[in-house]
Design an enzyme around this catalytic site. Sequence first.
Site, PDB file in Angstrom:
ATOM      1  CE  LYS A 121      -1.401   2.355   3.375  1.00 28.66           C
ATOM      2  NZ  LYS A 121      -1.932   2.884   4.652  1.00 28.66           N
ATOM      3  CG  ASP A 139      -7.170   3.588   2.460  1.00 30.06           C
ATOM      4  OD1 ASP A 139      -8.137   3.171   1.777  1.00 30.06           O
ATOM      5  OD2 ASP A 139      -7.122   4.751   2.904  1.00 30.06           O
TER       6      ASP A 139
END
Length: 223
Positions: A121, A139
Amino acid sequence: MVSKKKALEMIDTIDQMFPDAECELKHSNPFELTIAVLLSAQCTDNTVNKVTQDLFQKYHTPEDYLNVELSELENDIRRIGLYRNKAKNIQKLSKSLIDKFDGEVPNTHQELESLAGVGRKTANVVMSVAFGAPALAVDTHVERVSKRLGICRWKDSVLEVECKLTSIIPKDRWTKSHHQLIFFGRYHCLARKPKCGECPLFDDCREGQKRYKASLRAVGGVS
Protein backbone atom coordinates in the site's frame (compact mmCIF):
# COMPACT_ATOMS: atom_id res chain seq x y z
CA MET A 1 -20.88 -9.02 -7.06
CA VAL A 2 -22.02 -6.28 -9.39
CA SER A 3 -21.06 -6.38 -13.06
CA LYS A 4 -17.98 -4.60 -14.36
CA LYS A 5 -20.24 -2.10 -16.11
CA LYS A 6 -22.17 -1.34 -12.92
CA ALA A 7 -18.97 -1.11 -10.90
CA LEU A 8 -17.54 1.47 -13.30
CA GLU A 9 -20.79 3.43 -13.14
CA MET A 10 -20.40 3.52 -9.36
CA ILE A 11 -16.81 4.72 -9.69
CA ASP A 12 -18.01 7.43 -12.09
CA THR A 13 -20.60 8.58 -9.55
CA ILE A 14 -17.94 8.79 -6.84
CA ASP A 15 -15.83 10.75 -9.32
CA GLN A 16 -18.65 13.28 -9.60
CA MET A 17 -19.02 13.46 -5.82
CA PHE A 18 -15.33 14.11 -5.14
CA PRO A 19 -13.78 15.56 -8.32
CA ASP A 20 -10.96 17.28 -6.44
CA ALA A 21 -9.91 14.43 -4.16
CA GLU A 22 -6.17 14.24 -3.56
CA CYS A 23 -3.62 12.99 -1.05
CA GLU A 24 -4.24 14.71 2.28
CA LEU A 25 -0.91 13.80 3.85
CA LYS A 26 1.16 16.98 3.89
CA HIS A 27 4.61 16.61 2.37
CA SER A 28 7.06 18.46 0.15
CA ASN A 29 9.10 15.62 -1.34
CA PRO A 30 9.09 11.82 -1.81
CA PHE A 31 11.02 11.23 1.43
CA GLU A 32 8.52 13.15 3.54
CA LEU A 33 5.64 11.38 1.81
CA THR A 34 7.18 7.98 2.53
CA ILE A 35 7.56 8.84 6.21
CA ALA A 36 4.01 10.22 6.37
CA VAL A 37 2.46 7.14 4.76
CA LEU A 38 4.46 4.90 7.08
CA LEU A 39 3.11 6.83 10.06
CA SER A 40 -0.46 6.71 8.74
CA ALA A 41 -0.92 2.96 9.31
CA GLN A 42 -3.80 2.57 11.79
CA CYS A 43 -3.85 6.34 12.24
CA THR A 44 -5.79 9.19 10.67
CA ASP A 45 -4.19 11.53 8.16
CA ASN A 46 -5.24 14.45 10.36
CA THR A 47 -3.23 13.13 13.31
CA VAL A 48 -0.25 12.37 11.08
CA ASN A 49 -0.30 15.91 9.69
CA LYS A 50 -0.29 17.38 13.20
CA VAL A 51 2.77 15.32 14.08
CA THR A 52 4.67 15.86 10.83
CA GLN A 53 4.15 19.62 11.02
CA ASP A 54 6.90 19.68 13.66
CA LEU A 55 8.65 16.47 12.60
CA PHE A 56 9.48 17.71 9.12
CA GLN A 57 10.89 20.95 10.52
CA LYS A 58 13.24 18.99 12.75
CA TYR A 59 14.25 16.23 10.32
CA HIS A 60 14.99 16.88 6.66
CA THR A 61 17.15 13.96 5.52
CA PRO A 62 17.65 10.27 6.34
CA GLU A 63 20.84 11.28 8.17
CA ASP A 64 18.83 13.53 10.48
CA TYR A 65 16.69 10.61 11.65
CA LEU A 66 19.82 8.56 12.39
CA ASN A 67 21.57 11.32 14.31
CA VAL A 68 19.20 11.10 17.27
CA GLU A 69 18.56 8.41 19.86
CA LEU A 70 15.62 6.14 19.13
CA SER A 71 13.96 7.35 22.33
CA GLU A 72 14.01 10.94 21.06
CA LEU A 73 12.38 9.97 17.77
CA GLU A 74 9.80 7.92 19.67
CA ASN A 75 8.96 10.98 21.73
CA ASP A 76 8.62 13.08 18.57
CA ILE A 77 5.93 10.76 17.17
CA ARG A 78 4.38 9.42 20.36
CA ARG A 79 0.91 10.75 19.42
CA ILE A 80 0.93 8.24 16.54
CA GLY A 81 -0.37 4.72 17.09
CA LEU A 82 2.37 2.05 17.27
CA TYR A 83 4.91 4.85 17.56
CA ARG A 84 7.70 2.69 19.00
CA ASN A 85 7.66 0.25 16.10
CA LYS A 86 7.28 3.07 13.57
CA ALA A 87 10.24 4.94 15.04
CA LYS A 88 12.40 1.82 14.63
CA ASN A 89 11.23 1.42 11.04
CA ILE A 90 11.96 5.06 10.23
CA GLN A 91 15.56 4.66 11.36
CA LYS A 92 15.95 1.33 9.53
CA LEU A 93 14.40 2.86 6.41
CA SER A 94 16.71 5.87 6.65
CA LYS A 95 19.78 3.65 6.96
CA SER A 96 18.71 1.62 3.91
CA LEU A 97 18.22 4.79 1.88
CA ILE A 98 21.74 5.91 2.72
CA ASP A 99 23.40 2.52 2.24
CA LYS A 100 21.57 1.36 -0.88
CA PHE A 101 20.00 4.36 -2.62
CA ASP A 102 22.34 7.32 -2.06
CA GLY A 103 19.86 8.83 0.38
CA GLU A 104 17.08 9.08 -2.21
CA VAL A 105 13.69 7.34 -2.19
CA PRO A 106 13.70 4.72 -4.97
CA ASN A 107 11.02 4.82 -7.66
CA THR A 108 10.21 1.14 -8.18
CA HIS A 109 7.79 -1.05 -6.27
CA GLN A 110 10.39 -3.71 -5.55
CA GLU A 111 12.92 -1.27 -4.15
CA LEU A 112 10.33 0.59 -2.09
CA GLU A 113 9.03 -2.61 -0.54
CA SER A 114 12.57 -3.52 0.48
CA LEU A 115 12.47 -0.63 2.96
CA ALA A 116 11.45 -1.20 6.58
CA GLY A 117 7.79 -0.43 7.23
CA VAL A 118 6.95 -0.10 3.55
CA GLY A 119 4.40 -2.59 2.23
CA ARG A 120 2.46 -2.73 -0.99
CA LYS A 121 0.00 0.00 0.00
CA THR A 122 2.72 2.46 0.98
CA ALA A 123 4.70 1.66 -2.16
CA ASN A 124 1.63 2.26 -4.33
CA VAL A 125 0.97 5.62 -2.69
CA VAL A 126 4.57 6.77 -3.12
CA MET A 127 4.70 5.54 -6.71
CA SER A 128 1.49 7.32 -7.67
CA VAL A 129 1.69 10.53 -5.63
CA ALA A 130 5.44 11.17 -5.58
CA PHE A 131 6.42 9.77 -8.97
CA GLY A 132 3.22 10.00 -11.01
CA ALA A 133 3.13 6.29 -11.86
CA PRO A 134 -0.24 4.54 -12.32
CA ALA A 135 -1.05 2.77 -9.05
CA LEU A 136 -4.10 2.13 -6.90
CA ALA A 137 -3.38 1.69 -3.22
CA VAL A 138 -5.95 -0.16 -1.13
CA ASP A 139 -6.30 1.19 2.40
CA THR A 140 -9.09 0.51 4.89
CA HIS A 141 -11.46 2.99 3.20
CA VAL A 142 -10.94 1.64 -0.32
CA GLU A 143 -11.38 -1.93 0.89
CA ARG A 144 -14.53 -1.18 2.90
CA VAL A 145 -16.20 0.79 0.12
CA SER A 146 -15.38 -1.77 -2.56
CA LYS A 147 -16.87 -4.57 -0.49
CA ARG A 148 -19.94 -2.64 0.64
CA LEU A 149 -20.79 -1.72 -2.92
CA GLY A 150 -20.40 -5.30 -4.07
CA ILE A 151 -17.51 -4.52 -6.39
CA CYS A 152 -15.52 -7.09 -4.44
CA ARG A 153 -16.39 -10.03 -2.22
CA TRP A 154 -16.26 -9.74 1.56
CA LYS A 155 -13.69 -12.54 1.72
CA ASP A 156 -11.37 -10.93 -0.85
CA SER A 157 -7.87 -10.09 0.33
CA VAL A 158 -6.44 -6.59 -0.04
CA LEU A 159 -4.46 -7.74 -3.06
CA GLU A 160 -7.59 -9.24 -4.63
CA VAL A 161 -9.43 -5.95 -4.07
CA GLU A 162 -6.59 -4.09 -5.79
CA CYS A 163 -6.58 -6.49 -8.73
CA LYS A 164 -10.35 -6.25 -9.10
CA LEU A 165 -10.37 -2.45 -9.05
CA THR A 166 -7.47 -2.13 -11.49
CA SER A 167 -9.22 -4.52 -13.87
CA ILE A 168 -12.30 -2.29 -13.85
CA ILE A 169 -10.90 1.23 -13.71
CA PRO A 170 -8.93 2.57 -16.70
CA LYS A 171 -5.22 2.74 -15.89
CA ASP A 172 -5.01 6.50 -16.38
CA ARG A 173 -7.60 6.90 -13.61
CA TRP A 174 -6.06 4.61 -10.99
CA THR A 175 -4.43 7.36 -8.92
CA LYS A 176 -7.41 9.69 -9.06
CA SER A 177 -9.89 6.91 -8.27
CA HIS A 178 -7.74 5.83 -5.32
CA HIS A 179 -8.12 9.25 -3.72
CA GLN A 180 -11.81 9.48 -4.61
CA LEU A 181 -12.59 6.11 -3.04
CA ILE A 182 -10.74 7.23 0.08
CA PHE A 183 -12.76 10.45 0.23
CA PHE A 184 -15.99 8.51 -0.31
CA GLY A 185 -15.13 6.21 2.59
CA ARG A 186 -13.72 8.92 4.84
CA TYR A 187 -16.44 11.54 4.43
CA HIS A 188 -19.53 9.71 3.16
CA CYS A 189 -19.54 5.92 3.50
CA LEU A 190 -18.14 6.03 7.02
CA ALA A 191 -17.22 2.84 8.88
CA ARG A 192 -19.77 3.20 11.67
CA LYS A 193 -22.37 5.64 10.41
CA PRO A 194 -22.48 5.65 6.60
CA LYS A 195 -24.69 8.33 5.08
CA CYS A 196 -26.97 5.87 3.30
CA GLY A 197 -29.98 8.18 3.38
CA GLU A 198 -28.29 10.72 1.15
CA CYS A 199 -26.16 8.40 -0.97
CA PRO A 200 -26.61 8.47 -4.77
CA LEU A 201 -25.46 4.83 -4.84
CA PHE A 202 -28.04 3.62 -2.34
CA ASP A 203 -30.26 1.79 -4.83
CA ASP A 204 -27.32 -0.29 -6.05
CA CYS A 205 -25.52 -0.71 -2.73
CA ARG A 206 -25.96 -4.13 -1.17
CA GLU A 207 -24.79 -2.92 2.24
CA GLY A 208 -27.09 0.10 2.14
CA GLN A 209 -30.08 -2.06 1.24
CA LYS A 210 -29.19 -4.47 4.02
CA ARG A 211 -28.99 -1.68 6.57
CA TYR A 212 -32.29 -0.21 5.37
CA LYS A 213 -34.15 -3.51 5.69
CA ALA A 214 -32.65 -4.06 9.13
CA SER A 215 -33.90 -0.63 10.24
CA LEU A 216 -37.39 -1.46 8.99
CA ARG A 217 -37.41 -4.72 10.93
CA ALA A 218 -36.28 -2.85 14.01
CA VAL A 219 -39.38 -0.64 13.90
CA GLY A 220 -41.70 -3.40 12.75
CA GLY A 221 -41.90 -2.24 9.16
CA VAL A 222 -41.22 -5.64 7.66
CA SER A 223 -41.40 -9.17 8.92
